[in-house]
Write a protein that holds these residues in place. Structure first.
Motif, PDB file in Angstrom:
ATOM      1  N   THR A 464     -69.581  27.204 -10.829  1.00 45.48           N
ATOM      2  CA  THR A 464     -69.326  27.581  -9.439  1.00 45.48           C
ATOM      3  C   THR A 464     -68.315  28.706  -9.313  1.00 45.48           C
ATOM      4  O   THR A 464     -68.482  29.619  -8.507  1.00 45.48           O
ATOM      5  CB  THR A 464     -68.817  26.367  -8.645  1.00 45.48           C
ATOM      6  N   ARG A 465     -67.236  28.657 -10.082  1.00 45.77           N
ATOM      7  CA  ARG A 465     -66.219  29.709 -10.026  1.00 45.77           C
ATOM      8  C   ARG A 465     -65.268  29.543 -11.209  1.00 45.77           C
ATOM      9  O   ARG A 465     -65.086  28.440 -11.726  1.00 45.77           O
ATOM     10  CB  ARG A 465     -65.415  29.648  -8.735  1.00 45.77           C
ATOM     11  N   PHE A 466     -64.682  30.615 -11.628  1.00 44.33           N
ATOM     12  CA  PHE A 466     -63.582  30.576 -12.588  1.00 44.33           C
ATOM     13  C   PHE A 466     -63.048  31.983 -12.723  1.00 44.33           C
ATOM     14  O   PHE A 466     -63.655  32.941 -12.251  1.00 44.33           O
ATOM     15  CB  PHE A 466     -64.001  30.027 -13.960  1.00 44.33           C
ATOM     16  N   TYR A 467     -61.890  32.123 -13.335  1.00 39.42           N
ATOM     17  CA  TYR A 467     -61.496  33.430 -13.852  1.00 39.42           C
ATOM     18  C   TYR A 467     -61.177  33.288 -15.325  1.00 39.42           C
ATOM     19  O   TYR A 467     -61.902  33.783 -16.175  1.00 39.42           O
ATOM     20  CB  TYR A 467     -60.310  34.067 -13.114  1.00 39.42           C
ATOM     21  N   HIS A 468     -60.106  32.598 -15.635  1.00 43.53           N
ATOM     22  CA  HIS A 468     -59.740  32.438 -17.035  1.00 43.53           C
ATOM     23  C   HIS A 468     -60.660  31.411 -17.697  1.00 43.53           C
ATOM     24  O   HIS A 468     -60.792  30.287 -17.224  1.00 43.53           O
ATOM     25  CB  HIS A 468     -58.295  31.976 -17.167  1.00 43.53           C
ATOM     26  N   ILE A 469     -61.292  31.809 -18.797  1.00 47.02           N
ATOM     27  CA  ILE A 469     -62.054  30.872 -19.630  1.00 47.02           C
ATOM     28  C   ILE A 469     -61.324  30.746 -20.962  1.00 47.02           C
ATOM     29  O   ILE A 469     -60.882  31.741 -21.550  1.00 47.02           O
ATOM     30  CB  ILE A 469     -63.499  31.362 -19.855  1.00 47.02           C
ATOM     31  N   ARG A 470     -61.174  29.516 -21.423  1.00 44.42           N
ATOM     32  CA  ARG A 470     -60.481  29.253 -22.686  1.00 44.42           C
ATOM     33  C   ARG A 470     -61.392  28.477 -23.624  1.00 44.42           C
ATOM     34  O   ARG A 470     -62.279  27.728 -23.181  1.00 44.42           O
ATOM     35  CB  ARG A 470     -59.194  28.477 -22.421  1.00 44.42           C
ATOM     36  N   VAL A 471     -61.165  28.650 -24.927  1.00 45.73           N
ATOM     37  CA  VAL A 471     -61.951  27.958 -25.951  1.00 45.73           C
ATOM     38  C   VAL A 471     -60.974  27.294 -26.902  1.00 45.73           C
ATOM     39  O   VAL A 471     -60.336  27.958 -27.720  1.00 45.73           O
ATOM     40  CB  VAL A 471     -62.877  28.925 -26.715  1.00 45.73           C
ATOM     41  N   GLN A 472     -60.817  25.976 -26.790  1.00 46.37           N
ATOM     42  CA  GLN A 472     -59.931  25.212 -27.653  1.00 46.37           C
ATOM     43  C   GLN A 472     -60.201  23.726 -27.428  1.00 46.37           C
ATOM     44  O   GLN A 472     -60.886  23.348 -26.467  1.00 46.37           O
ATOM     45  CB  GLN A 472     -58.461  25.540 -27.342  1.00 46.37           C
ATOM     46  N   ASP A 473     -59.678  22.895 -28.278  1.00 49.24           N
ATOM     47  CA  ASP A 473     -59.836  21.449 -28.129  1.00 49.24           C
ATOM     48  C   ASP A 473     -58.763  20.958 -27.166  1.00 49.24           C
ATOM     49  O   ASP A 473     -57.725  20.455 -27.576  1.00 49.24           O
ATOM     50  CB  ASP A 473     -59.718  20.760 -29.497  1.00 49.24           C
ATOM     51  N   ILE A 474     -59.021  21.082 -25.869  1.00 47.50           N
ATOM     52  CA  ILE A 474     -57.985  20.829 -24.880  1.00 47.50           C
ATOM     53  C   ILE A 474     -57.689  19.349 -24.706  1.00 47.50           C
ATOM     54  O   ILE A 474     -56.570  18.960 -24.344  1.00 47.50           O
ATOM     55  CB  ILE A 474     -58.358  21.468 -23.518  1.00 47.50           C
ATOM     56  N   ASP A 475     -58.656  18.467 -24.985  1.00 49.12           N
ATOM     57  CA  ASP A 475     -58.413  17.027 -24.834  1.00 49.12           C
ATOM     58  C   ASP A 475     -58.058  16.350 -26.152  1.00 49.12           C
ATOM     59  O   ASP A 475     -57.932  15.129 -26.222  1.00 49.12           O
ATOM     60  CB  ASP A 475     -59.607  16.326 -24.184  1.00 49.12           C
ATOM     61  N   LYS A 476     -57.894  17.142 -27.218  1.00 50.79           N
ATOM     62  CA  LYS A 476     -57.403  16.653 -28.511  1.00 50.79           C
ATOM     63  C   LYS A 476     -58.248  15.514 -29.081  1.00 50.79           C
ATOM     64  O   LYS A 476     -57.741  14.582 -29.683  1.00 50.79           O
ATOM     65  CB  LYS A 476     -55.945  16.186 -28.396  1.00 50.79           C
ATOM     66  N   ASN A 477     -59.566  15.627 -28.921  1.00 55.53           N
ATOM     67  CA  ASN A 477     -60.442  14.592 -29.479  1.00 55.53           C
ATOM     68  C   ASN A 477     -61.202  15.081 -30.703  1.00 55.53           C
ATOM     69  O   ASN A 477     -62.116  14.413 -31.183  1.00 55.53           O
ATOM     70  CB  ASN A 477     -61.422  14.088 -28.419  1.00 55.53           C
ATOM     71  N   GLY A 478     -60.823  16.260 -31.196  1.00 58.87           N
ATOM     72  CA  GLY A 478     -61.466  16.799 -32.390  1.00 58.87           C
ATOM     73  C   GLY A 478     -62.712  17.616 -32.112  1.00 58.87           C
ATOM     74  O   GLY A 478     -63.310  18.150 -33.054  1.00 58.87           O
TER      75      GLY A 478
END
Length: 503
Positions: A464-478
């Motif tokens: 629907t909308r965004f500006y910054h997109i990030r790629v990382q394990d943000i929820d720390k579940n591997g």
């Protein structure tokens, strides 16, 4: 008859004789345990022992005789501001000396170290001692590329933002370009640096100072900017890094201010570098060449231990101000270099990433060779430690309808060549709301060519909308995530081993 009487007499004597029972030996006295005593090295007994790292390495030495069954060690570290236990250890040892590494001191503040030693055999033979510790300023490694540092530690929500008076802050920095996260005060918590929007109906256009939101662990509270005076402040893409090698995070702002109602063909602004200190952003370095500085990136291009900067003037064809590399001497003194990239027209996306893992940062850019037309020229300019040229590059075909907003990179299959994840938006052909998308490009020949593998690697790539997109394990579940910088929107895809699935 006499014989019978005699026999009975003998039996009577035998039956009346006292039985001799051997006496038991006296009980062996129980050995008395020596009261447990211990010392600690280094000596942390002084009030408010200062820590300069995330762990405390210390040795407990028992100065008394070790009980036969050993000693139970109970060690606990508590953060005093929240009564939160950050470290706990329960173990038994028969050694006279034990090395302990207490971890979790990743927030600046005060801590209590509690140590209890108890005989395993005799619970009353015990000793406990408390120590007061203080964690000094946190020094994260900010000598990294602006791309690496844009994958922040925390996923913030706009619901966490409050004004200085405690009222709700209504702007949303996480769907605007001109914001960045960094630990400004070294307390171990990322803060928010943000150039607010401004009213285009006012002429001349006002340039408000940046907004600073300090993180207290749960919310982000707006504070007045008290740093050095900035000439025409209003950043577009903000680069975070330690540009003067003092271990503190600085901010380089590409600046491109929109003119009100087209009053000026190209409102000329200059980039600036805000240098951080223990007292805040106390010094600014202005770059006086005026232009429309829309995108840029930073990293150690020449591998000399400091961060260089690339900045692109979006309107260089119209105002003649060239894009450039700023070579750093390590103390935030820069030498301007136009070679290779100076005449690249209308660049709107750029990142420095080592795509082929050869030890040199590569420059990934999107530009428009025909200026205002929507022809995207998306390519990798291969790094060699000296600079970049279009001649030494690989072109990647993307749709001319795309407005690229983010470039992200991963090596999902660990083959030594990074995949590229461009994202942005395009006009809805059916009319209505703009369509936001993420895509996935993969190389099978070590980066020479890339092909669009979005349908193979991403499930339902629209948002629907965004500006910054990030790629990382943000929820720390591997499992790796692709997600929007606004946590409240909860736009996220998670890797399941073969595909990114929308959550």
């Amino acid at each position: 008859m006499k014989n019978v009487i005699f026999l009975l007499g003998i039996l009577l004597v035998i039956s009346c004789a006292k039985t001799e029972v051997p006496s038991a030996p006296p009980p062996t006295p129980i050995a008395q345990e020596e009261s447990i005593k211990f010392t600690i090295s280094p000596d942390i007994t002084s009030n408010n022992y200062l820590l300069n790292k995330d762990s405390l390495d210390f040795t407990i030495s028992v100065n008394s005789k070790i009980p036969s069954q050993g000693i139970i060690y109970s060690i606990q570290v508590i953060r005093t501001d929240s009564n939160l236990t950050i470290f706990k250890l329960d173990t038994t040892s028969g050694n006279a000396s034990n090395n302990i590494k207490a971890t979790g001191f990743n927030i600046k503040g005060s801590y209590t170290l509690k140590i209890t030693l108890t005989s395993k055999a005799t619970s009353t033979n015990t000793i406990n001692q408390n120590y007061t510790l203080s964690r000094n300023r946190i020094y994260k490694n900010y000598l990294s590329s602006s791309y690496d540092l844009s994958n922040y530690d925390i996923w913030f929500s706009s619901a966490q933002l409050f004004k200085s008076d405690g009222s709700k802050y209504l702007n949303n920095p996480f769907i605007d370009e001109q914001s960045a996260q960094l630990d400004i005060d070294g307390d171990g918590l990322e803060d928010l640096f943000y150039f607010e929007s401004y009213d285009l109906k006012i002429s001349p256009t006002p340039n408000p100072p940046p907004s600073i939101f300090m993180n207290n662990g749960t919310t982000l509270k707006q504070t007045n900017y008290t740093g050095a005076n900035i000439k025409d402040p209003h950043g577009t893409k903000i680069l975070v890094g330690d540009f003067n090698n003092d271990s503190l995070p600085d901010i380089f702002s590409n600046v491109a201010v929109d003119p009100p109602f087209g009053a000026f063909a190209f409102l000329n602004d200059n980039n600036h570098l805000l240098l951080n200190s223990k007292n805040g952003f106390s010094f600014v370095k202005e770059f006086l060449d005026q232009g429309y500085w829309y995108t840029g990136c930073s990293g150690d291009i020449d591998n000399d231990g400091d961060l260089d900067i690339i900045t692109f003037n979006f309107h260089n064809q119209a105002n003649g101000v060239k894009s450039r590399i700023l070579w750093n001497d390590g103390k935030a003194n820069f030498t301007i270099d136009f070679n290779g990239i100076g005449d690249i027209p209308v660049a709107d996306a750029s990142e420095l990433v080592d795509i082929n893992v050869d030890g040199f940062l590569d420059l990934v850019i999107n530009f428009h060779p025909n200026g205002a037309s929507r022809i995207n020229d998306f390519r990798i300019l291969w790094g060699n430690g000296k600079g970049f040229t279009i001649a030494n590059s690989s072109s990647i075909s993307i749709s001319g309808e795309w407005y690229l907003m983010n470039l992200d990179f991963i090596d999902i299959d660990k083959d030594g060549t990074k995949e590229i994840i461009p994202s942005g938006n395009y006009d809805n052909p059916a009319g209505g709301a703009t369509i936001y998308f993420i895509s996935f490009f993969k190389s099978e020949d070590k980066g020479k060519t890339y092909s669009d593998k979005t349908t193979q690697y991403i499930d339902n790539n629209k948002a629907t909308r965004f500006y910054h997109i990030r790629v990382q394990d943000i929820d720390k579940n591997g499992m790796l995530d692709i997600f929007s910088g606004e946590k409240k929107d909860n736009i996220r895809w998670e890797w399941n081993g073969s595909k990114f699935i929308k959550k």
